[in-house]
Design a protein around this motif. Sequence first.
Motif, PDB file in Angstrom:
ATOM      1  N   GLY A 117     -10.839   0.414   0.754  1.00 23.44           N
ATOM      2  CA  GLY A 117      -9.792  -0.042  -0.153  1.00 23.44           C
ATOM      3  C   GLY A 117     -10.171   0.094  -1.609  1.00 23.44           C
ATOM      4  N   ASP A 118     -10.038  -1.009  -2.351  1.00 27.10           N
ATOM      5  CA  ASP A 118     -10.290  -0.937  -3.793  1.00 27.10           C
ATOM      6  C   ASP A 118     -11.753  -0.629  -4.122  1.00 27.10           C
ATOM      7  N   GLN A 121     -11.960   3.119  -4.007  1.00 22.00           N
ATOM      8  CA  GLN A 121     -11.276   3.636  -5.200  1.00 22.00           C
ATOM      9  C   GLN A 121     -12.180   3.520  -6.435  1.00 22.00           C
ATOM     10  N   SER A 141     -10.101  -3.422   5.955  1.00 23.34           N
ATOM     11  CA  SER A 141      -8.891  -2.948   6.652  1.00 23.34           C
ATOM     12  C   SER A 141      -8.869  -3.286   8.132  1.00 23.34           C
ATOM     13  N   ASN A 144      -5.781  -5.372   9.232  1.00 21.54           N
ATOM     14  CA  ASN A 144      -4.460  -5.054   8.691  1.00 21.54           C
ATOM     15  C   ASN A 144      -3.447  -4.914   9.823  1.00 21.54           C
ATOM     16  N   GLU A 146      -0.384  -3.872   9.191  1.00 24.43           N
ATOM     17  CA  GLU A 146       0.396  -2.695   8.782  1.00 24.43           C
ATOM     18  C   GLU A 146      -0.546  -1.758   8.028  1.00 24.43           C
ATOM     19  N   PRO A 147      -0.297  -0.438   8.104  1.00 20.48           N
ATOM     20  CA  PRO A 147      -1.100   0.481   7.281  1.00 20.48           C
ATOM     21  C   PRO A 147      -0.922   0.152   5.804  1.00 20.48           C
ATOM     22  N   VAL A 148      -2.005   0.208   5.048  1.00 22.33           N
ATOM     23  CA  VAL A 148      -1.892  -0.046   3.601  1.00 22.33           C
ATOM     24  C   VAL A 148      -2.188   1.249   2.862  1.00 22.33           C
ATOM     25  N   PRO A 149      -1.635   1.403   1.669  1.00 23.53           N
ATOM     26  CA  PRO A 149      -1.912   2.636   0.910  1.00 23.53           C
ATOM     27  C   PRO A 149      -3.407   2.793   0.660  1.00 23.53           C
ATOM     28  N   GLY A 150      -3.882   4.005   0.716  1.00 23.19           N
ATOM     29  CA  GLY A 150      -5.302   4.257   0.482  1.00 23.19           C
ATOM     30  C   GLY A 150      -5.594   4.376  -0.996  1.00 23.19           C
ATOM     31  N   ASN A 152      -5.806   5.942  -4.536  1.00 25.10           N
ATOM     32  CA  ASN A 152      -4.897   6.958  -5.085  1.00 25.10           C
ATOM     33  C   ASN A 152      -5.645   8.017  -5.894  1.00 25.10           C
ATOM     34  N   ASN A 153      -6.980   8.035  -5.756  1.00 25.28           N
ATOM     35  CA  ASN A 153      -7.765   8.973  -6.562  1.00 25.28           C
ATOM     36  C   ASN A 153      -8.643   9.886  -5.696  1.00 25.28           C
TER      37      ASN A 153
END
Length: 225
Positions: A117-118, A121, A141, A144, A146-150, A152-153
């Motif tokens: 996660g963060d 990132q 994760s 979780n 629900e799937p969470v956004p990975g 973004n970089n």
Amino acid sequence: MKLEPFDNDRLSLYMGTLGMPGLTAYVGLLKFGEPKEGETVFVSAASGAVGANVCQIAKLKGCRVIGSVGSDEKAQWLLDECGVDAVINYKTCGDLTEALTAVAADGIDVYFENVGGDHLQAALQVMNPFGRIAACGMIASYNNAEPVPGPNNLMLIVGKKVRINGFIVSDHADMRPQFLEDMVGWIETGKIKSRETVVEGLDNAVSAFLGLFSGENFGKMVVKI
Ligand SMILES: NC(=O)c1ccc[n+]([C@@H]2O[C@H](COP(=O)([O-])OP(=O)(O)OC[C@H]3O[C@@H](n4cnc5c(N)ncnc54)[C@H](OP(=O)(O)O)[C@@H]3O)[C@@H](O)[C@H]2O)c1
């Protein structure tokens, strides 16, 4: 079976620092992180059963080490007892990428990934060219629903030519003899320190396991039966 040299008062070492978590740290850092003297290593879940060993082995290899943990008490232990150079409390630091940037002026060369996660990132953002990520786990994760956004970089992997290696410790039993030789020596000479949280009774095993996801353990979580 006689477990030497710590067969009496420190038997639980074989579940932590001298056991699977210790071997995980050793394999992941040395085989996949390939830290070189003078490089900077970032470790998430840094006071845990795996992470605390990663931090200390990286220090023994001459690296600058930055840890991330979820409490000030854990941070202080890493600084005072394990010689870690800087520790971020990810729960109170605000933006994690900014916090990591602030303590990693020269970037990071190795990221030992326990969280995802963060943390991933932030590590990618601060990573130096030709950095290595030893992908050990992504505990953030695991529950979780629900799937969470990975992150973004992820494109940074390309430009920075980052190498990411997932690994499972049981594939690397061949490293165990060397690990035991090194680790026993490091423990005996006080170069590697261990913490553990001991929970009494099998009835408490489930809550002990669940406690891993909220950071209730400090070091290896041990259930004594
Ligand atoms: N690849 C392999 O072969 C292998 C083998 C063993 C373990 N692992 C993985 O290695 C990692 C560490 O395992 P371990 O046994 O050493 O556990 P541990 O670090 O002793 O315990 C888990 C720690 O993770 C931190 N944590 C939990 N949820 C978090 C979240 N949402 N965000 C950030 N930190 C969180 C907590 O510490 P804080 O208080 O600091 O938040 C908690 O104490 C896990 O991902 C595990 O799955 C992989």
